[in-house]
Design a protein around this motif. Structure first.
Motif, mmCIF file in Angstrom:
data_model
loop_
_atom_site.group_PDB
_atom_site.id
_atom_site.type_symbol
_atom_site.label_atom_id
_atom_site.label_comp_id
_atom_site.label_asym_id
_atom_site.label_seq_id
_atom_site.Cartn_x
_atom_site.Cartn_y
_atom_site.Cartn_z
ATOM 1 N N TRP A 8 41.916 42.177 -32.348
ATOM 2 C CA TRP A 8 42.214 43.331 -31.504
ATOM 3 C C TRP A 8 41.593 43.082 -30.134
ATOM 4 C CZ3 TRP A 8 44.377 48.333 -32.449
ATOM 5 C CH2 TRP A 8 44.922 48.498 -33.728
ATOM 6 N N THR A 9 42.312 43.411 -29.077
ATOM 7 C CA THR A 9 41.761 43.243 -27.733
ATOM 8 C C THR A 9 41.791 44.585 -27.001
ATOM 9 O OG1 THR A 9 43.942 42.606 -26.885
ATOM 10 C CG2 THR A 9 42.447 40.828 -27.553
ATOM 11 N N ALA A 10 40.887 44.733 -26.032
ATOM 12 C CA ALA A 10 40.777 45.998 -25.314
ATOM 13 C C ALA A 10 40.608 45.750 -23.822
ATOM 14 C CB ALA A 10 39.581 46.796 -25.846
ATOM 15 N N HIS A 11 41.187 46.647 -23.023
ATOM 16 C CA HIS A 11 40.995 46.650 -21.572
ATOM 17 C C HIS A 11 40.479 48.022 -21.186
ATOM 18 C CE1 HIS A 11 41.535 46.510 -17.283
ATOM 19 N NE2 HIS A 11 42.437 47.489 -17.332
ATOM 20 N N HIS A 12 39.383 48.051 -20.436
ATOM 21 C CA HIS A 12 38.710 49.292 -20.071
ATOM 22 C C HIS A 12 39.116 49.695 -18.655
ATOM 23 C CE1 HIS A 12 34.794 51.653 -20.942
ATOM 24 N NE2 HIS A 12 35.526 52.325 -20.073
ATOM 25 N N GLY A 13 39.808 50.830 -18.518
ATOM 26 C CA GLY A 13 40.204 51.303 -17.207
ATOM 27 C C GLY A 13 39.062 52.001 -16.485
ATOM 28 N N ALA A 14 39.178 52.127 -15.179
ATOM 29 C CA ALA A 14 38.116 52.745 -14.384
ATOM 30 C C ALA A 14 37.919 54.209 -14.728
ATOM 31 C CB ALA A 14 38.447 52.598 -12.894
ATOM 32 N N ASP A 15 38.962 54.875 -15.282
ATOM 33 C CA ASP A 15 38.848 56.293 -15.624
ATOM 34 C C ASP A 15 38.369 56.502 -17.056
ATOM 35 O OD1 ASP A 15 41.035 55.398 -17.007
ATOM 36 O OD2 ASP A 15 42.349 57.060 -16.445
ATOM 37 N N GLY A 16 37.980 55.411 -17.740
ATOM 38 C CA GLY A 16 37.490 55.526 -19.102
ATOM 39 C C GLY A 16 38.553 55.306 -20.161
ATOM 40 N N THR A 17 39.820 55.254 -19.760
ATOM 41 C CA THR A 17 40.886 54.985 -20.732
ATOM 42 C C THR A 17 40.776 53.546 -21.225
ATOM 43 O OG1 THR A 17 42.396 56.577 -19.732
ATOM 44 C CG2 THR A 17 43.381 54.844 -21.076
ATOM 45 N N ILE A 18 40.908 53.363 -22.540
ATOM 46 C CA ILE A 18 40.872 52.013 -23.114
ATOM 47 C C ILE A 18 42.258 51.684 -23.648
ATOM 48 C CG2 ILE A 18 39.880 50.529 -24.892
ATOM 49 C CD1 ILE A 18 37.318 52.036 -24.658
ATOM 50 N N THR A 19 42.804 50.585 -23.183
ATOM 51 C CA THR A 19 44.104 50.118 -23.645
ATOM 52 C C THR A 19 43.883 49.044 -24.706
ATOM 53 O OG1 THR A 19 45.110 50.568 -21.495
ATOM 54 C CG2 THR A 19 46.287 49.062 -22.968
ATOM 55 N N TRP A 20 44.405 49.293 -25.900
ATOM 56 C CA TRP A 20 44.219 48.382 -27.034
ATOM 57 C C TRP A 20 45.499 47.601 -27.304
ATOM 58 C CZ3 TRP A 20 39.662 47.692 -29.645
ATOM 59 C CH2 TRP A 20 38.651 48.637 -29.435
ATOM 60 N N ARG A 21 45.306 46.381 -27.773
ATOM 61 C CA ARG A 21 46.440 45.571 -28.230
ATOM 62 C C ARG A 21 46.150 45.148 -29.661
ATOM 63 N NH1 ARG A 21 48.123 40.134 -28.489
ATOM 64 N NH2 ARG A 21 50.313 39.776 -27.932
ATOM 65 N N SER A 22 47.042 45.509 -30.577
ATOM 66 C CA SER A 22 46.825 45.241 -32.002
ATOM 67 C C SER A 22 47.236 43.818 -32.355
ATOM 68 C CB SER A 22 47.627 46.238 -32.833
ATOM 69 O OG SER A 22 49.003 45.879 -32.838
ATOM 70 N N PRO A 23 46.922 43.355 -33.574
ATOM 71 C CA PRO A 23 47.309 41.989 -33.968
ATOM 72 C C PRO A 23 48.811 41.745 -33.918
ATOM 73 C CG PRO A 23 45.628 42.832 -35.445
ATOM 74 C CD PRO A 23 46.032 43.977 -34.573
ATOM 75 N N THR A 24 49.618 42.808 -34.092
ATOM 76 C CA THR A 24 51.066 42.615 -34.050
ATOM 77 C C THR A 24 51.636 42.762 -32.645
ATOM 78 O OG1 THR A 24 51.403 44.956 -34.598
ATOM 79 C CG2 THR A 24 51.373 43.381 -36.423
ATOM 80 N N GLY A 25 50.753 42.938 -31.649
ATOM 81 C CA GLY A 25 51.200 42.997 -30.268
ATOM 82 C C GLY A 25 51.546 44.376 -29.759
ATOM 83 N N ARG A 26 51.311 45.409 -30.573
ATOM 84 C CA ARG A 26 51.597 46.768 -30.123
ATOM 85 C C ARG A 26 50.462 47.268 -29.246
ATOM 86 N NH1 ARG A 26 51.163 49.622 -34.207
ATOM 87 N NH2 ARG A 26 52.223 51.487 -33.429
#
Length: 440
Positions: free
Chosen positions: A392-410
């Motif tokens: 699982w990978t995560a990107h942390h936005g400046a407003d606190g929102t975290i965007t996740w990418r699951s193993p299947t690419g969703r």
């Protein structure tokens, strides 16, 4: 309108009888379709678990954490709006049904049994570890299942399992007693259920002891002229158990609206969001206990007056925005900010309270990630592991929102609770995100 006496016989006219007969037949047909869909769901859940176990076997490093299975379960959980713990439980249930109770699974596929019936058969039959005994049990139960509701079938299954079980009650009790535990279940309106799984003798003795103490307290208060104690026996008994658990001594005094002396003994580390007007007594809006939900204003005010190890979060009564953060225990400003912002684990669907989570660097510190509120987020231990080892990978936005990418690419977004705004306090000045979003 003429009222018909219940003593008079009533009947359906032919037209209404035909309509209702069609409805009943339609519902029975729908139940068979649902049963078949439940069987298909079980096959998919087992296939997902099998894939995770295959990946784990190929890795050649067996682990009690079974991270590939957890990662896949989390992917399914987010797609179906469930928790990954629930999905892992359903995976296990599906595997048990298909592998250990094949005849029951076939009946579910054919629509002869509902999922409730199948659950009753499997749960009562799991105690039979011998395959031959389990096979005899399944055959006998299914022979008697026709026309039975799930509740009645469970009673039948329990009796048949007892008949087929080659082990003694003493041997089974030893195994069952090893599973003793306690846990808490949340209820509405600021209530909760404290559950204890222990031996039947101990459980009955505890209830009898609580009843005896409750009766003694009630009689003592009545003898002292404490007529204002209008609690029922159930209420006094509940207060006695809470008092003994938290103070070691049952309260003999008349309880107030919150009962007993239990609240005065709470010294646990908890996080409660309290509107400033509620704390001062001007208003009566609900406070919020992290990991649980709303609690009543009086309880919040009592905790505010006596607790020493919790953080107070004051919200604006008009906008709900975070106004200030105060703590009785000195803590770093960043931790205070993050606890106020995140409230719970940041993987979508997880509600593990922030106090029981790690503050994880979204971009690893070893990789140059800053120790800043724009690079820190609460993750429970299980999901912390998934992020680092579960693909699982995560990107942390400046407003606190975290965007996740699951193993299947969703891809999915976790947005912090709307009652809090991302305004740094106490000199914390989060730097703006100066990098490009990762290439998902």
């Amino acid at each position: 309108m003429t009222r018909t006496s219940f003593a008079e016989r009533w009947d359906l006219d032919p037209a209404r009888r035909e309509v209702l007969s069609t409805i009943v037949d339609g519902l029975a047909s729908a139940e068979r379709v649902i049963a078949n869909a439940e069987a298909a769901k079980a096959m998919l859940l087992k296939a997902a678990q099998d894939n995770g176990l295959e990946i784990l076997a190929e890795m050649g490093a067996p682990s009690g954490w079974i991270l590939p299975v957890r990662a896949i379960a989390a992917d399914i959980a987010v797609a179906t709006n469930a928790s990954d713990r629930t999905i892992r439980g359903r995976m296990d249930d599906a595997a048990v049904l298909i592998e250990q109770f094949p005849a029951t699974f076939t009946a579910l596929v054919d629509g002869r049994l509902s999922r409730g019936h199948a659950t009753a058969v499997t749960e009562e039959g799991l105690r039979l570890t011998d395959p031959d005994a389990r096979g005899r049990y399944e055959q006998l139960v299914l022979e008697r299942a026709a026309g039975q509701s799930p509740g009645r079938l469970r009673a039948i299954a329990k009796a048949v399992a007892e008949e087929c079980d080659p082990t003694t009650i003493a041997e089974r009790h030893e195994v069952a007693f090893a599973r003793r535990k306690s846990w808490v279940e949340a209820r509405e309106d600021g209530m909760g259920v404290f559950c204890l799984l222990t031996g039947a003798t101990e459980a009955r003795a505890m209830q009898n002891r609580a009843t005896s103490l409750a009766i003694t307290i009630h009689r003592a208060n009545r003898a002292d002229g404490a007529s204002e104690d209008e609690r029922t026996l159930d209420q006094i008994r509940a207060d006695v158990v809470a008092d003994v658990m938290l103070t070691g001594i049952p309260s003999a005094h008349v309880a107030d609206e919150s009962g007993g002396n239990a609240l005065a003994a709470i010294h646990a580390t908890v996080q409660i969001t309290i509107p400033a007007a509620t704390l001062t007594g001007i208003g009566d809006d609900a406070a919020f206990l992290a990991g649980h939900g709303p609690i009543d204003p009086d309880t919040a005010r009592r905790l505010a007056g006596g607790a020493t190890l919790w953080s107070r979060l004051f919200t604006d009564p008009d906008t709900g925005c975070l106004r200030t953060v105060d703590s009785y225990v000195p803590t770093a400003a960043q931790k205070r900010f993050l606890r106020a912002r995140d409230e719970h684990c940041r993987l979508p669907g997880c509600r593990r309270p922030v106090m029981r989570c790690d503050l994880d660097h979204t971009v690893a510190h070893s990789a140059g990630g800053p120790t800043a509120v724009t690079n820190l987020a609460a993750l429970c231990w299980a999901h912390h592991l998934l992020k680092h080892y579960g693909n699982w990978t995560a990107h942390h936005g400046a407003d606190g929102t975290i965007t996740w990418r699951s193993p299947t690419g969703r891809t999915m977004h976790d947005i912090p609770a709307p009652v809090v705004r991302f305004v740094p306090s106490d000199g914390v000045d989060p730097p703006p995100w100066d990098g490009d979003p990762p290439d998902f």
